[in-house]
Design a protein around this motif. Sequence first.
Motif, short mmCIF file in Angstrom:
data_model
loop_
_atom_site.label_atom_id
_atom_site.label_comp_id
_atom_site.label_asym_id
_atom_site.label_seq_id
_atom_site.Cartn_x
_atom_site.Cartn_y
_atom_site.Cartn_z
N GLN A 347 0.92 -1.19 -0.08
CA GLN A 347 -0.01 0.14 0.04
C GLN A 347 0.78 1.06 0.00
O GLN A 347 1.57 1.53 1.02
CB GLN A 347 -0.98 0.08 1.12
N GLY A 348 0.72 2.07 -1.15
CA GLY A 348 1.73 3.27 -1.45
C GLY A 348 1.62 3.81 -2.90
O GLY A 348 0.76 3.06 -3.51
N TYR A 349 2.27 4.66 -3.06
CA TYR A 349 2.29 5.51 -4.35
C TYR A 349 3.30 4.77 -5.14
O TYR A 349 4.40 4.99 -4.77
CB TYR A 349 2.12 6.87 -4.11
N ALA A 350 3.07 4.19 -6.25
CA ALA A 350 4.07 3.87 -7.28
C ALA A 350 4.46 4.88 -8.19
O ALA A 350 3.48 5.59 -8.63
CB ALA A 350 3.52 2.36 -7.88
N ARG A 351 5.80 4.88 -8.51
CA ARG A 351 6.26 5.74 -9.58
C ARG A 351 7.34 5.07 -10.29
O ARG A 351 8.16 4.18 -9.90
CB ARG A 351 6.78 6.93 -8.92
N LEU A 352 7.15 4.62 -11.68
CA LEU A 352 8.12 4.13 -12.65
C LEU A 352 9.51 5.01 -12.56
O LEU A 352 9.41 6.08 -13.04
CB LEU A 352 7.70 3.96 -14.04
N VAL A 353 10.70 4.39 -12.31
CA VAL A 353 12.06 5.06 -12.18
C VAL A 353 12.67 4.73 -13.51
O VAL A 353 13.41 5.64 -14.17
CB VAL A 353 12.72 4.58 -11.02
N ASN A 354 12.48 3.57 -14.11
CA ASN A 354 12.80 3.34 -15.29
C ASN A 354 11.99 2.00 -15.82
O ASN A 354 11.02 1.76 -15.03
CB ASN A 354 14.54 2.78 -15.43
N PRO A 355 12.34 1.52 -16.92
CA PRO A 355 11.26 0.46 -17.54
C PRO A 355 11.08 -0.85 -16.71
O PRO A 355 10.31 -1.60 -16.77
CB PRO A 355 11.88 0.05 -18.95
N TRP A 356 11.84 -1.03 -15.78
CA TRP A 356 11.97 -2.18 -14.93
C TRP A 356 11.65 -1.98 -13.43
O TRP A 356 11.62 -2.79 -12.61
CB TRP A 356 13.21 -3.16 -15.21
N THR A 357 11.64 -0.77 -13.03
CA THR A 357 12.03 -0.41 -11.62
C THR A 357 10.77 0.42 -11.18
O THR A 357 10.42 1.61 -11.91
CB THR A 357 13.33 0.35 -11.27
N VAL A 358 10.38 0.04 -10.13
CA VAL A 358 9.01 0.82 -9.52
C VAL A 358 9.58 1.16 -8.19
O VAL A 358 10.01 0.61 -7.36
CB VAL A 358 7.65 -0.15 -9.46
N GLU A 359 9.20 2.59 -7.95
CA GLU A 359 9.55 3.21 -6.40
C GLU A 359 8.30 3.51 -5.66
O GLU A 359 7.31 4.13 -6.66
CB GLU A 359 10.33 4.56 -6.66
N ASN A 363 2.70 3.93 2.38
CA ASN A 363 1.26 4.66 3.14
C ASN A 363 2.00 4.60 4.54
O ASN A 363 1.81 5.43 5.24
CB ASN A 363 0.04 3.94 2.91
N HIS A 364 2.17 3.34 5.21
CA HIS A 364 2.32 3.22 6.57
C HIS A 364 3.80 2.26 6.75
O HIS A 364 3.70 1.23 7.03
CB HIS A 364 1.23 2.47 7.18
N PRO A 365 4.97 3.09 6.52
CA PRO A 365 6.04 2.25 6.66
C PRO A 365 6.09 1.74 8.26
O PRO A 365 5.89 2.37 9.18
CB PRO A 365 7.18 3.04 6.27
N ALA A 366 6.92 0.56 8.47
CA ALA A 366 6.88 -0.09 9.70
C ALA A 366 8.00 0.89 10.53
O ALA A 366 8.77 1.30 9.65
CB ALA A 366 6.96 -1.61 9.85
N PRO A 367 7.77 0.60 11.89
CA PRO A 367 9.23 1.55 12.57
C PRO A 367 10.49 0.86 12.11
O PRO A 367 10.42 -0.40 11.91
CB PRO A 367 8.80 1.26 14.14
N GLY A 368 11.31 1.80 11.67
CA GLY A 368 12.53 1.25 11.20
C GLY A 368 12.65 0.89 9.69
O GLY A 368 13.68 0.52 9.07
N GLN A 369 11.35 0.80 9.26
CA GLN A 369 11.44 0.45 7.85
C GLN A 369 11.54 1.70 6.98
O GLN A 369 11.21 2.69 7.22
CB GLN A 369 10.11 0.02 7.38
N PRO A 370 12.30 1.71 5.78
CA PRO A 370 12.23 2.96 4.90
C PRO A 370 11.07 3.23 4.23
O PRO A 370 10.23 2.58 4.26
CB PRO A 370 13.50 2.40 3.62
N ALA A 371 11.09 4.65 4.24
CA ALA A 371 9.45 4.92 3.71
C ALA A 371 9.39 4.78 2.46
O ALA A 371 8.09 4.90 1.66
CB ALA A 371 9.72 6.69 3.88
N VAL A 372 10.46 4.52 1.59
CA VAL A 372 10.28 4.38 0.13
C VAL A 372 10.77 2.80 -0.30
O VAL A 372 11.86 2.38 0.29
CB VAL A 372 11.10 5.24 -0.77
#
Length: 725
Positions: A347-359, A363-372
């Motif tokens: 659950q989060g907002y997806a953005r294509l970085v290149n033709p094979w990679t999605v950033e 929405n709700h990163p767990a404590p200690g987990q990266p936001a992206v």
Amino acid sequence: MNLQKTVIAALVVGLVAAFFFFDLGHYLSLDYLKQSQASFEAIYARRPLVVALSFFALYVAATALSFPGATILTLAGGAIFGLWWGTLIVSFAATSGATLAFLMARFVLRDSIEARFRSRLAEINDGVAKDGAFYLFTLRLVPLVPFFVINLVMGLTKMKTLTFYWVSQLGMLAGTMVYVNAGTQLAQLESLRGILSPGLIGSFVLLGLFPLVARKVVEGFERRKVYARWASEKPKRFDRNLIVIGAGAGGLVSAYIGAVVKAKVTLVEAHKMGGDCLNYGCVPSKALIKSAKLAHQIRHGAHYGLADGAPVFNSRAVMQRVQEVVAAIAPHDSVERYTQMGVDVVQGYARLVNPWTVEIALNHPAPGQPAVQRLTARSIVIAAGAEPLVPPLPGLADVGYLTSDTLWDELARLYELPQRMVVLGGGPIGCELAQSFARLGAQVSQVEMANRLMLREDDDASALVQQSLAADGVQVLTGHKALRCERVGEAKFLVVAHNGEEKRIEFDALICAVGRKARLTGYGLEALGIPTDKTVETNEYLQTLYPNIYAAGDVAGPYQFTHTAAHQAWYAAVNALFGEFKKFKADYSVIPWATFTDPEVARVGLNEQEAREKNIPHEVTRYGIDDLDRAIADGTAHGFVKVLTVPGKDTILGVTIVGEHAGDLLAEYVLAMKHKLGLNKILGTIHTYPTLSEANKYAAGEWKRAHAPEKLLAWVRRYHNWKRG
């Protein structure tokens, strides 16, 4: 024009018949050619120009009329004129004759063939427009394919004459030279088999395959060119087989298919699982329509032999029921269900970085987990859906407005419905909402710029809907153009123009229902250079500019229906996962849809206005539901079933149904059209009595009655009279 076609057809048939009747074919045999070679060479030595022109004319005529013996004439060209002059004369004569055959087929046959097989021919013409020259060239290279068949078939398409001519000239050149060269050695030739040895035939086949192979090579280069600037970023290993962006109908089905075939799939959703249909569209609107219909029936109890009543309800209770319906269906589309299937739901907002990679911005990163989070995949499906289109009306933001997305939460906070409501838009969403809120007690004005509601439907269908809305108290204002919104103190107004005059409509709530637009921003499409107009541009396989990135559902168009999104999702997912072996073109040949007003309007295929606009020959069969026993018993005896068929045949081109449960009744016709079943099959199917489905059988019966064999029945009458003595 018909007389000219008849004359030309008769002339061609006569010439072909004369050819066989007078046994002219023996002049086009190898033995006759060898016996006469010396005579022909002597005549050519005396009058070369006359012989060359006569031979050219004879070759053109034989090719144009598709006479057997073109091979012998080609050999004769080599024997008489030699390799170079023979090749030149035969090449232009063969192409000219082929073009004449092409034009005759087009003039005499195309209209009648198109009338009978319009839909199939339309698909062929689409292919011809895109790749016709390429495939014609390939066929011309292979002498195993009868050239006269190619001439006639291409004449039935919309290929340009000039394109046919030059591609044929070029494509037949290699084969022509082989036969002309054989003709120069005529004395040593024992049979036609000696010309095309197995090795030579194999060479021609390989020559014919060469353009196909070359095309694949070109596609490979084009693919490398598209990916060139990202080459250094392509992962050596991928985290996923498939990443799906959006958890509406298109995204859910794509993820489901991936999970079923044991691919590793990630499904990304920024907001609510189930997308627009579950949360803002199909499901809540149908729940609202049901409550509104019940309120309508209570008010009109006398119609069923009961006392008219006054329904007691409040907006909050109705909207609470709507939310309960959504909550009851939500588990079908939930994170838990798809996780159990093996789908990784993020659950989060997806953005294509290149033709094979999605950033993914979580929405709700767990404590200690990266936001992206970043994930790579071999293939990506974009199923971002659509959102309400808000018109650029001056003053709209000042007065405030609702859309099909926002009205549910807004009205759930109110105890009473707004008394005066304006619905802007006369399409399916606007009509459903206007009728529902009017039945729930609001004073509703519906504003539509066109001269009628539901422009995509036939006049008679939209007229019935408009009459029903008016009977429910909706002030239907067609031909009214919204100009601006104004606020005077606490009062809010919509200013419209009608017949050159302005009028003001006061309202408490304004609902914008003028359509929906694809969600195209925020997904990185611009950075990757993926073309978008009103939707993401895709090919027939639902591939974007990058062959590993697909789009499905509302974001891809051309239809904005939940069932179409699911339909596209199958093609997108299967092509994404298995496209290197086999790709499937998305099929839009039988797309149904329905508007859930009362009466409902449901349609599949062509309607009358589309058939007229596209100049498609058709017959119309109509059955009035006011004659149907079950509809009379239910007090819903209004509406019709209208079927468009091929003239003189029971082949279904399209169906429009207006009436109670029209969307359900349509399914029988969708099945029939999908599997090429005609009205006779529907008529021969037992339908339960008394049900609304009998309307389909009776419509088929109306067609059968209109096509009864009157002459045969007259003889049957005479037979029965005779039997009575």
